[in-house]
Design an enzyme around this catalytic site. Structure first.
Site, mmCIF file in Angstrom:
data_model
loop_
_atom_site.group_PDB
_atom_site.id
_atom_site.type_symbol
_atom_site.label_atom_id
_atom_site.label_comp_id
_atom_site.label_asym_id
_atom_site.label_seq_id
_atom_site.Cartn_x
_atom_site.Cartn_y
_atom_site.Cartn_z
ATOM 1 N N GLY C 49 -2.530 -11.586 5.856
ATOM 2 C CA GLY C 49 -2.587 -10.109 5.561
ATOM 3 C C GLY C 49 -3.728 -9.356 6.364
ATOM 4 N N GLY C 51 -4.357 -6.150 5.744
ATOM 5 C CA GLY C 51 -4.935 -4.713 5.076
ATOM 6 C C GLY C 51 -6.138 -4.563 4.842
ATOM 7 N N GLY C 54 -7.546 -8.103 3.984
ATOM 8 C CA GLY C 54 -7.449 -9.168 4.882
ATOM 9 C C GLY C 54 -8.083 -9.011 6.161
ATOM 10 C CG HIS C 275 -0.007 8.660 -8.744
ATOM 11 N ND1 HIS C 275 0.000 9.998 -8.544
ATOM 12 C CD2 HIS C 275 -1.167 8.532 -8.010
ATOM 13 C CE1 HIS C 275 -0.879 10.666 -8.130
ATOM 14 N NE2 HIS C 275 -1.953 9.757 -7.789
ATOM 15 N NE ARG C 339 -4.526 8.127 -10.235
ATOM 16 C CZ ARG C 339 -4.673 7.349 -9.288
ATOM 17 N NH1 ARG C 339 -4.169 5.961 -9.259
ATOM 18 N NH2 ARG C 339 -5.206 7.699 -8.052
ATOM 19 N NE ARG C 444 -5.590 1.567 -7.743
ATOM 20 C CZ ARG C 444 -5.461 2.846 -7.002
ATOM 21 N NH1 ARG C 444 -6.931 3.234 -6.670
ATOM 22 N NH2 ARG C 444 -4.541 3.443 -6.656
#
Ligand SMILES: Cc1cc2nc3c(=O)[nH]c(=O)nc-3n(C[C@H](O)[C@H](O)[C@H](O)COP(=O)(O)OP(=O)(O)OC[C@H]3O[C@@H](n4cnc5c(N)ncnc54)[C@H](O)[C@@H]3O)c2cc1C
Ligand code: HEM
Ligand code: HEM
Ligand code: SF4
Ligand code: F3S
Ligand code: FES
Lengths: 259, 260, 647
Positions: C49, C51, C54, C275, C339, C444
């Site tokens: 990974g 991202g 990573g 969301h 949210r 989150r």
């Protein structure tokens, strides 16, 4: 928002592998909703191909929000299609008329060899970044973020350049297959910031030389700017040229070159 | 194929000017510089030629003056020859760079062209796409032109030093006049893109002047074209014709230069 | 199918260091074993990974001197899904002098997570948050600035202070490019060997330790083994189990699921975040949903027509016939409720048939008042890029017609279980970023995922991995000729063959869409025992149909996108079963997990700290339907648990 649908005639470039010979195939595609994105239209085509027992068309995509730079289609001879500042995945079918013929091809550049159908290999872009497209700042070595104030104008224009999504449309659109817009955008991003000054000239030489190992040269056609989904300006190409000349002719010490 | 690791670092053990010229960006810079020299030449050259409209004496004196320049400072024609050398060198690198960049770009386009539907140009204009061809036309023209008016192999009877009559005799031939007109149009197209493009290549880019750059190129190209093609046209139209040579002063002789 | 009783094991050890909360990380950094520079070269670390998590980890480990081999299925590390993050990244810099502090960021994150995250991890996250901003700025990330040349901040949902750093609407892109460029530098220096278009399809475990991975080259289909002293998995979230989500099309659960099947525990899979402000689907061909930044709720008013079958166009509907339901139900926070609350409220309206738009699948987000109050240019200046994006996608101009929005799956808090060192229960297997379950509890906060990904990669793993590797000094990595590798390779090849050999009638996408519908309808914003049990019986049936009727054309020796997707969807079936199972067993409502049985009389969520203040980490037993539950009790020393109220 209308329930309107279109019937389209697609001419799509099909190529089984890197070495295979390619060909255009024509498909008549009815029932395309005007609210679909261009890639959703291709999804529909692939669904149909699959159920008819034909291999779906391979094309690259991921975010479908115009930010990852994966999508890469030459649509009727235009990189990313007709809309200004719009990546293929953000192009919507409401811009087409019923009965339109749409020619879909992969990026055009010998530096971007075809892997399959509409998928090309853009590895040379990574090579350009690896050659110097970074500021050497190992984790842990950084001073406080506000210790170096940066004029808003400077960081704004750095951001203008940094927006590049690395899609390669500039190369595909350039009659010379030049990657000057991409490279100059990456250079400007770093060369305009105080943090980027230490390596400015060595970076410029390294990236330009690597670029020229793969791509054509710029004769200032401006096609790249017109095709760029982020509307990156060719002014950055001039900046790159200036920095390169400085590095090679005037600032050779700065460029870390003795001869 | 799916791997992307460090590309081998390449070493160029060449003197730096060559290293620089080897890069495409460097070549473009050299082209621009040589282009600027060319620009300078054509504009001066055109202004000089305007003396055609004054009189035979004027233009011939001008030709002579060029050879003398800068009088008393340098021996005769030294300056002229240096300029000529510079011009020739400029032309040579300009053409060489153009040729090798053209090759480079051909390589960068996909090898199997056959899959391409016609490219749909968004902004690239006719001038930018035909630099090579307009350039070559200009090159051929220069060759012919030197033969015609400098060395005197152009067919018309030629008399060293008498630029005025050489010119008028040459342009009296419709075909030659046509060649001059076409060649200068080509030059104009070349400059239309070139005189803008060179700013980019030299990195002369600044929001304050960017608009002016395009206007400059267009104005410059127009100026050169209009000025230069006026000569063959004037001669063909009979506004300028041959001046009688070697007549006694008491005998009447119609004045040379522009007349309606 | 019977989901309870569930076999349960307690006492999962999170290895949280002793000592006062604020000193744990500092002390731990001193206590961990170190590997001296000369020896670092001897260790190979596989990083899967590229991202934020990573790429930052790979670059930093390489900078330290480890030999790194890095993998991504994308054609370039820079394309990782992190690139899509818009809003910003939090850090307790307190540049605004508005009372922010490490402790406040810590507290907000714990509370925002509805008290289902580990205090120690979250506090460490808040501590290193400030280093992240310094690091990224030094790398040349062009964060927004003020005219004085100093960094600008914006405020974000769930916080009363301005601590969010941003780069226009492209914060994730700029942060990822920073990490990617650091990685590129290490590739150039030869310290990282990068493999693009290479997908991890199995984890290799020998003698209980993670010793390598098996990959498939997506271009030529080659199945290959890679051996290392440690394996770092940073492969992102699993939001696409719902088919439609704001995640990139290729985001998937495969890497962590295959690791799970090799023994790694999967924690809290049922914590998924919805969301509230996304563009509703326009038709059945919708392939993904687009996020509209939350910031829109600062100036937009959310409403639906009072009358379910009100056919009028929005501008024809008078005030009295409009229901500004958020302002009505939550006078205190109004349109700015968190949210999960906002999302459930919209769902309620749409389910009641008051939805708007051709498919009646959205609610209005109306700027008319704001434009009237502030003038069009102010709104333009604040949101022009979002408004353009909306216009481009829907063909409607929000200055004229109110936007239509609807909630969509956005982020997944659950993931592989890791201890304080980010190591899973399988020694040598580290999990970073959205792929692990660590820091966000049951919900989150905005701008915290980028923070966590970079914290893990730049500032946590580089310290903690040494503690494990030091113990392996002198031991060569297990050769790929080992039986463990050949077994895994065979496993991968078999699965490929199996999928190609079904030769059924239906496309992979068909099955993915069907699964998505089941998940969204029965395990989405609101879940009940009934709907979850429905899924637990229908998903396995759908999976069986998949294995009998999927049609994957082409071969395994070349680029084959349907084959890639087929593998991912196959994993989603098993994973979805576990997700529903987890949701069923968690008999409470917390954060993103809402059980209708566990609501207060006013319909608000009811948490059950008595019985559920724990991490649910699941063990694979071979049958998707019979996982074993490992409980990690959550102890709260410095915050006291309270009910969230936004009335
Ligand atoms: C639209 C959107 C907006 C967001 N906005 C924000 C925001 O404003 N603030 C914020 O804090 N967070 C935001 N988030 C969340 C945040 O972007 C992600 O949680 C975070 O970027 C995840 O990063 P990652 O490194 O963990 O994983 P990713 O960035 O998803 O990277 C995954 C990587 O793993 C690779 N990979 C995956 N599987 C395999 C495999 N099997 N083999 C090989 N390679 C594999 C992929 O190629 C990729 O490189 C947003 C998310 C979305 C969808
Ligand atoms: C004699 C043969 C000539 C040839 C073959 C030629 C060819 C070219 C070509 C191909 C270019 C494009 C360069 C690029 O943008 O990559 C160019 C640019 C240019 N040419 Fe010429 N040219 C010739 C003569 C001239 C002359 C006589 C002049 C001046 C009067 C001139 C002025 C310019 C200028 C100013 C440019 C722009 C340079 C730049 O873009 O940096 N050229 N020429
Ligand atoms: C119609 C327009 C033009 C006219 C009337 C013209 C006229 C002349 C004349 C009369 C001479 C000879 C001068 C002398 O020997 O004393 C000359 C020389 C020359 N011209 Fe032109 N010219 C024209 C256009 C051009 C152009 C467009 C170019 C180049 C791009 C050019 C390049 C030259 C050169 C290089 C010489 C040689 C100068 C020297 O002897 O050093 N001319 N021209
Ligand atoms: S410069 Fe524009 S066109 Fe070129 S790669 Fe970047 S974003 Fe794409
Ligand atoms: S189109 Fe090509 S020629 Fe230069 S200005 Fe753009 S790279
Ligand atoms: S798919 Fe990501 S930019 Fe088009």
């Amino acid at each position: 928002m209308t329930g309107k649908t279109l019937t389209l005639r697609l001419k799509v470039w099909r190529q089984d592998g890197p070495r295979a010979a390619g060909r255009f195939e024509e498909y008549d595609l009815p029932g395309i909703s005007v609210d679909m994105s261009f890639l959703e239209m291709l999804d529909v085509l692939n669904e149909r191909l699959n159920s008819d027992g034909h291999q779906p068309v391979a094309f690259e995509h991921d975010c479908r929000e115009g930010i990852c730079g994966s999508c890469s289609l030459m649509i009727n001879g235009m990189a990313h299609g007709p809309r200004k500042g719009t990546a293929t995945c953000q192009l919507h079918m409401r811009h087409y008329r019923d009965g339109d013929e749409i020619v879909i091809e992969p990026w055009r550049s010998s530096a971007f060899p075809i892997i399959k159908d509409l998928v090309v290999d853009r590895a040379p872009f990574d090579a350009i970044i690896q050659a110097g497209g970074y500021i050497s700042a190992p984790a842990g070595s950084a001073p406080d973020a506000n210790s170096v104030p940066i004029p808003k104008e400077a960081s704004d224009s750095a951001m203008d350049a940094a927006q590049c999504i690395g899609c390669g449309a500039c190369v595909a659109a350039c009659p010379n297959g030049a990657a000057n817009l991409f490279t100059s955008a990456k250079l400007a991003h770093l060369n305009l910031l105080p943090q980027g000054q230490a390596e400015r000239y060595s970076r410029t030489v390294a990236m330009v030389d690597t670029m020229e190992d793969h791509f054509g040269s710029c004769t200032n056609h401006g096609e790249c700017e017109a095709a760029c989904p982020k509307e990156i300006s060719i002014d950055f190409i001039a900046l790159m040229n200036r920095d390169y000349v400085k590095a090679q002719l005037f600032n050779r010490k700065l460029a870390g070159q003795r001869r | 194929m799916a791997t992307a690791t460090a590309p081998a670092k390449r070493k160029r053990e060449l003197p730096w000017p060559i290293t620089f010229y080897r890069s495409a960006v460097g070549k473009k810079w050299v082209m621009a510089i040589s282009g600027v020299i060319g620009l300078g030449f054509v504009v001066v050259h055109m202004i000089g030629n305007l003396k055609l409209y004054l009189s035979r004496e004027e233009i011939n004196l001008y030709g002579e003056a060029l050879r003398e320049f800068p009088k008393h400072l340098l021996p005769r024609t030294v300056f002229l020859w240096t300029t000529r050398v510079v011009l020739v060198l400029a032309l040579l690198v300009h053409v060489h760079a153009a040729a090798s960049l053209t090759r480079m770009n051909a390589k960068a386009r996909p090898r199997n062209q056959q899959y391409q539907s016609p490219r749909d140009y968004q902004v690239a204009n006719y001038a930018s796409r035909t630099m090579r061809w307009t350039g070559i036309i200009v090159l051929l023209f220069i060759g012919f032109h030197l033969l015609d008016l400098t060395w005197g192999g152009g067919g018309a009877d030629f008399e060293r030093g008498d630029a005025y009559n050489n010119l008028v005799r040459s342009f009296d031939r419709p075909l030659v006049a046509a060649v001059y007109v076409i060649a200068n149009l080509a030059l104009g197209v070349h400059l239309f893109h070139g005189a803008w493009s060179m700013f980019q290549s030299l990195g002369v880019n600044n929001p304050r002047i960017n608009k002016a750059r395009k206007r400059f190129a267009q104005g410059f190209a127009a100026l050169i074209v209009i000025g230069n093609i006026s000569f063959p046209i004037a001669v063909q139209a009979g506004w300028v014709d041959e001046a009688c040579v070697g007549t006694e002063h008491d005998e009447p002789c119609e004045p040379s230069g522009l007349k309606f | 199918m019977a989901s309870n009783p569930t076999a349960t094991v307690t006492g999962l050890d999170s290895k949280i260091p002793a000592g006062p909360l604020a000193d744990k990380w500092t002390n731990h950094k001193f206590d961990v074993k170190l590997v001296n520079p000369a020896n670092k070269r001897r260790f190979t670390v596989l990083v899967v990974g590229t991202g934020l998590a990573g790429a930052s980890a790979a670059a930093t480990l390489a900078e330290l001197g480890y030999k790194v081999v890095c993998f991504s299925f994308h054609d370039s590390p820079r394309r990782a899904h992190s690139i899509a993050a818009q809003g910003g990244i939090n850090a307790a810099k307190n540049y605004r002098n508005d009372g922010d502090s490490v402790h406040r960021l810590f507290y907000d994150t714990i509370k925002g997570g509805d008290y289902r995250a580990r205090e120690a991890n979250v506090h460490r996250l808040a501590e290193v948050s400030t280093d992240i901003i310094d690091q990224c700025t030094a790398q040349g990330v062009p964060f927004a600035r003020e005219y004085g040349g100093l960094l600008d901040n914006r405020s974000f949902g769930g916080a009363q202070v301005s601590r969010t750093f941003y780069a226009r609407g492209q914060t994730g892109q700029q942060l990822l490019l920073g990490a990617y460029q650091a990685l590129a530098r290490q590739i150039h220096l030869g310290n990282v060997e990068m493999h693009n278009r290479t997908e991890m399809l199995d984890l290799v475990v020998k003698d209980g330790r993670a010793t390598g991975i098996v990959t498939r080259d997506l271009v030529n289909g080659e199945v290959k083994s890679w051996s290392g002293h440690a394996v770092v998995v940073a492969t992102g979230g699993y939001g696409n189990v719902f088919y439609l989500s704001t995640n990139a099309m290729q985001s998937n659960v495969t890497a962590i699921w295959r690791a799970h099947r090799r023994g790694a525990l999967m924690a809290n899979p049922c914590y998924t975040q919805i969301h509230p402000t996304c563009i509703p689907a326009s038709d059945d061909f919708q392939s993904k949903l687009t996020l509209m930044s939350e910031s829109l709720r600062n100036d937009g008013r959310i409403w639906v027509p009072k009358n379910a079958d009100d056919g009028r166009s929005p501008d024809q509907i008078p005030e009295d016939d409009r229901d500004y339901y958020l302002e009505r139900r939550y006078p205190a926070f109004g349109n700015l409720v968190p949210r999960d609350v906002a999302s459930r409220a919209s769902k309620k309206e749409v389910d009641a048939g008051r939805g708007v738009g051709p498919l009646k699948n959205g609610v209005y987000l109306d700027f008319a008042d704001a434009i009237g109050r502030l003038g069009r240019d102010v709104i333009e200046e604040r949101y022009s890029n979002l408004i353009e994006m909306y216009d481009r996608i829907t063909g409607e101009d929000p200055y004229q017609v109110p936007m239509r929005i609807y909630p969509a799956v956005h982020y997944t808090m659950g993931g592989l279980w890791v201890d304080y060192n980010l190591m899973s229960n399988v020694p040598g297997l580290y999990v970073l970023g959205e792929a692990n379950f660590s820091d966000h509890g049951a919900n989150r906060l905005g701008a915290s995922a980028l923070m966590q990904g970079l914290a893990d990669g730049y500032f946590v793993l580089p310290y903690t991995i040494g503690d494990y590797l030091a113990g392996l000094l002198g031991q060569p990595a297990v050769p790929t000729s080992d039986a463990a590798f050949s077994e895994a390779e065979a496993n991968v090849s078999d699965m490929t063959k199996r999928m190609l050999s079904v030769k059924g009638t239906r496309s992979v996408d068909y099955f993915h869409k069907e699964l998505g519908k089941l998940m969204w309808d029965n395990c989405g914003m609101a879940r009940s025992r009934e709907t979850l049990e429905k899924n637990l019986s229908e998903i396995p049936a759908l999976a069986e149909e998949f294995w009998n009727d999927v049609r994957v054309l082409g071969d395994g020796e070349s680029l084959n996108q349907s084959l890639e997707r087929a593998g991912r969807v196959a994993d989603y079936f098993e994973f979805a079963t576990l997700l529903c199972h987890d949701a069923l067993v968690r008999e409470e409502s917390c954060g993103g997990h809402f059980r209708v049985e566990h609501a207060q009389d006013d319909g608000e969520a009811r948490r059950d700290d008595e019985n559920f203040a724990h991490v649910a980490a699941w063990e694979w037993t071979g049958a998707p339907s019979a996982p074993v539950l490992h409980k990690e009790e959550l102890v709260f020393e410095s915050v006291h648990l309270a009910t969230r109220s936004y009335k």
